[in-house]
Design a protein around this motif. Structure first.
Motif, PDB file in Angstrom:
ATOM      1  N   ALA A 404       0.827  -1.208   0.000  1.00  0.00           N
ATOM      2  CA  ALA A 404       0.000   0.000   0.000  1.00  0.00           C
ATOM      3  C   ALA A 404       0.862   1.259   0.000  1.00  0.00           C
ATOM      4  O   ALA A 404       0.515   2.262  -0.635  1.00  0.00           O
ATOM      5  CB  ALA A 404      -0.934  -0.003   1.213  1.00  0.00           C
ATOM      6  N   ALA A 405       1.995   1.217   0.711  1.00  0.00           N
ATOM      7  CA  ALA A 405       2.894   2.383   0.751  1.00  0.00           C
ATOM      8  C   ALA A 405       3.468   2.679  -0.626  1.00  0.00           C
ATOM      9  O   ALA A 405       3.613   3.846  -1.018  1.00  0.00           O
ATOM     10  CB  ALA A 405       4.008   2.137   1.759  1.00  0.00           C
ATOM     11  N   ALA A 406       3.802   1.638  -1.381  1.00  0.00           N
ATOM     12  CA  ALA A 406       4.299   1.832  -2.747  1.00  0.00           C
ATOM     13  C   ALA A 406       3.217   2.445  -3.628  1.00  0.00           C
ATOM     14  O   ALA A 406       3.481   3.355  -4.427  1.00  0.00           O
ATOM     15  CB  ALA A 406       4.766   0.504  -3.321  1.00  0.00           C
ATOM     16  N   TRP A 407       1.990   1.958  -3.479  1.00  0.00           N
ATOM     17  CA  TRP A 407       0.854   2.520  -4.231  1.00  0.00           C
ATOM     18  C   TRP A 407       0.676   3.999  -3.902  1.00  0.00           C
ATOM     19  O   TRP A 407       0.507   4.832  -4.797  1.00  0.00           O
ATOM     20  CB  TRP A 407      -0.402   1.716  -3.879  1.00  0.00           C
ATOM     21  CG  TRP A 407      -1.708   2.363  -4.207  1.00  0.00           C
ATOM     22  CD1 TRP A 407      -2.335   2.378  -5.413  1.00  0.00           C
ATOM     23  CD2 TRP A 407      -2.564   3.087  -3.298  1.00  0.00           C
ATOM     24  NE1 TRP A 407      -3.523   3.061  -5.330  1.00  0.00           N
ATOM     25  CE2 TRP A 407      -3.690   3.510  -4.036  1.00  0.00           C
ATOM     26  CE3 TRP A 407      -2.489   3.416  -1.950  1.00  0.00           C
ATOM     27  CZ2 TRP A 407      -4.723   4.244  -3.466  1.00  0.00           C
ATOM     28  CZ3 TRP A 407      -3.515   4.139  -1.379  1.00  0.00           C
ATOM     29  CH2 TRP A 407      -4.614   4.549  -2.123  1.00  0.00           C
ATOM     30  N   ARG A 408       0.717   4.319  -2.615  1.00  0.00           N
ATOM     31  CA  ARG A 408       0.531   5.707  -2.195  1.00  0.00           C
ATOM     32  C   ARG A 408       1.668   6.604  -2.699  1.00  0.00           C
ATOM     33  O   ARG A 408       1.431   7.721  -3.190  1.00  0.00           O
ATOM     34  CB  ARG A 408       0.469   5.757  -0.666  1.00  0.00           C
ATOM     35  CG  ARG A 408       0.470   7.157  -0.076  1.00  0.00           C
ATOM     36  CD  ARG A 408      -0.841   7.853  -0.273  1.00  0.00           C
ATOM     37  NE  ARG A 408      -0.765   9.257   0.116  1.00  0.00           N
ATOM     38  CZ  ARG A 408      -1.809  10.065   0.227  1.00  0.00           C
ATOM     39  NH1 ARG A 408      -3.010   9.601  -0.036  1.00  0.00           N
ATOM     40  NH2 ARG A 408      -1.659  11.319   0.570  1.00  0.00           N
TER      41      ARG A 408
END
Length: 627
Positions: A404-408
């Motif tokens: 999720a952090a990579a997506w954000r």
């Protein structure tokens, strides 16, 4: 038309290769450089050397002069250099960076159902290629499995794999994908496994040991990088720890700068990299030393001098792991430039909560080894503050947060380097006494085959009492059992196991006798930006953890995946546990009687008191029929 496409592809690749070569960094200075060059290298680009550079230069000079003098003179010079280094070490007080560069997250926008610009996480990864370092490790395996299962349209996953024990990377990849972790994928989506491509390399080598051809392949195709490769050994030598945790990170960042379409770089650190502080926010704190100076030290100083210097260098930190991880964060802040970077800091990573199945674990690191020893009846006492928070986080929670952090990071561009403290202590804490209680209950309910004794134990903060209990309950029975084994002609092993347990306990003791408050506001804010569906698929809300059920699955997990014991063996193991329970109670009774007998034989007054007590008890018993 096909010729035109081929020509265009060839021109593009030629231009790309030329550009990539131009961006490559030059090799480091040769070892036979002059003293001035050494000093220049040691100075680095940051000013906070605090005398370390001067001392290191003196040490290099001493080492160089020792090469042309007698052995005794060289030894004296090395000793003097070590003394200078130790006296020149800077204080380890960490200072916060200026607010403009401290990695604070910009305000998050909560998810809105009417937001048409929202891109689901799975859709974001569609058609993208990912590069993972540390993909053969505990966390890396779970990351690969999760991406393949929950992001089915992902293009490729490139894994950095080191040839090992004469085994080629393709063979290591096959072994990895045949692990129980990938069983559901092999059964339901076998074609997905073909998306995993091995990249031969070594995190300790220049340019990560990756060939020029593979470097160009990665630079053309990769848009998301997960850097989880690290040495997690707490007692690692400083040289190797710096090489892997710091130099490996630096080399990866250099490669990322050459990637043509990089959207996110996720660096896995640890919440304990700032363990010299009690309150740890989601910011990067200034290290006590210039990271470049530390790298220079390990390049130029003999290892014996480094070993002498290490305790003073790491200061209040307990080991080289947390020390080098802190320096790696600061180095990443400096080296990343305009790269889209985020840092994920997990606390103590333990078995999976749910994915790909509950309780999966593949190593004895951290609490796993100690709970396993407890389950075997070989571990009964340790130094631990029972009312302190045991900040543990399941591995799948960490992996979901990383994805999720990579997506954000990719979809919401920011000039700040973002940090996420992935911990449970703030939102769903469990203290050590509760964890041990749940573990004790679970290992008795689901016992291991071949238990040596009934599982029991205590957490103590009295060191003399703990040491006495270690001798009586750990090592004395171990030597007795090994003695019996030798008499029977069998190989003794219990003392060796106890030594390993003692070493593991020593590593964990620092974290079990202290407490930290890890702020996780960025993690909570990121959670609020996800759609309800993405929250279900990529679960990292630690408030949903039921610790009692989790610890029970944890125990069942290491029973199955580490000890390779099937559920069908549980009935027989429970019968054995019942026998061990009665034997344990009988042993305690015998111990009490023998102790009392010993005291009675040595004290006439105690003997008289006991006789008087028995007389009165008998008189009272005779009166019972008349009451």
């Amino acid at each position: 038309m096909s010729n035109a496409v081929a020509n265009n592809k060839a021109e593009t690749e030629a231009a790309t290769n030329s550009s990539l070569k131009q961006q490559s960094s030059p090799n480091s200075q040769p070892a036979n450089s002059s003293h001035d060059a050494v000093t220049k290298l040691l100075n680095g680009s940051l000013a906070r050397t605090n005398g370390l550079t001067h001392a290191a230069s003196s040490a290099v000079s001493a080492a160089a002069s020792g090469a042309v003098s007698s052995s005794s003179t060289a030894a004296a010079a090395a000793a003097a250099a070590a003394s200078n280094l130790l006296s020149a070490v800077a204080p380890t007080t960490a200072l916060p960076l200026p607010p403009s560069s401290n990695g604070l997250q910009m305000p998050y926008e909560r998810y809105r159902a009417d937001d048409t610009s929202y891109v689901p996480i799975g859709q974001f990864y569609a058609g993208r290629s990912v590069f993972i370092t540390g993909g053969t490790g505990f966390m890396g395996k779970v990351l690969v499995e999760k991406l393949l299962r929950s992001c089915p349209d992902i293009r490729n996953i490139y894994l950095l794999i080191r040839p090992k024990r004469g085994q080629e990377v393709s063979a290591r990849l096959t072994e990895l994908l045949n692990a129980p972790l990938f069983e559901s994928l092999r059964r339901e989506k076998p074609k997905e496994l073909s998306k995993v491509i091995p990249i031969s390399g070594d995190i300790t080598s220049e340019e990560l040991g990756i060939s020029e051809k593979d470097q160009n392949l990665l630079c053309r195709n990769v848009s998301v990088v997960f850097h989880s490769a690290a040495t997690v050994k707490f007692d690692e030598k400083l040289k190797l720890s710096v090489t892997i945790n710091m130099l490996g990170t630096k080399r990866l960042v250099e490669l990322c700068h050459r990637m043509l379409s990089l959207d996110a770089l996720i660096h896995v650190s640890t919440a304990y990299c700032n363990c010299d502080r009690t309150d740890v926010s989601e910011v990067i704190y200034a290290p006590p030393y210039n990271p470049d100076d530390i790298i220079s030290l390990i390049n130029w100083l003999p290892e014996d001098i480094l070993d002498q210097l290490t305790p003073r260098l790491i200061g209040k930190r307990p080991n080289t792991y947390t020390f080098t991880k802190a320096l790696a964060e600061h180095m990443l802040l400096k080296e990343a430039g305009n790269l889209p970077v985020a840092i994920v800091r997990p606390s103590i990573v333990t078995a999976s909560l749910n994915e790909p199945f509950a309780g999966w674990v593949d190593n004895f690191n951290g609490p796993t080894g100690l709970v396993s020893a407890l389950a075997k009846g070989m571990f009964r006492t340790m130094m631990c503050e029972k009312n302190y928070v045991a900040d543990m986080v399941p591995v799948d929670i960490v992996i979901n947060l990383m994805i999720a952090a990579a997506w954000r990071t990719a979809t919401r561009k920011s000039n700040n380097l973002l940090i996420y403290n992935c911990c449970t202590g703030q939102r769903n804490p469990i203290v050590w006494s509760e964890f041990v209680k749940h573990a004790m209950s679970s290992v008795r309910k689901h016992p291991l085959e071949g238990c040596l004794w009934y599982p029991t134990g205590d957490l103590r903060m009295n060191r003399p009492m703990n040491t006495l209990n270690c001798i009586v309950k750990h090592f004395l029975p171990a030597y007795i059992l090994d003695g019996v084994a030798r008499i029977m002609g069998k190989k003794p092993f219990v003392v060796s196991v106890q030594n390993k347990i003692a070493k593991a306990v020593e590593c964990l003791e620092y974290f079990a006798t202290r407490q930290w408050r890890f702020k996780d506001d960025n993690v909570h804010a990121l959670l609020n930006t996800l759609s309800p569906k993405d929250r279900e698929i990529f679960v990292f809300d630690v408030r949903h953890i039921n610790w009692d059920k989790y610890v029970e699955r944890y125990v069942l997990g290491f029973r199955e995946f580490l000890f390779k014991q099937r559920p069908e063996s549980l009935p027989a193991s429970r019968k054995r546990m019942l026998r061990l329970y009665y034997l344990h109670q009988l042993t305690k009774l015998v111990a009490v009687l023998l102790t009392w007998r010993f005291l009675m034989s040595r004290s006439k007054r105690l003997n008289d008191l006991w006789s008087a007590f028995l007389d009165n008890a008998l008189k009272l018993a005779r009166l019972i029929p008349f009451l």
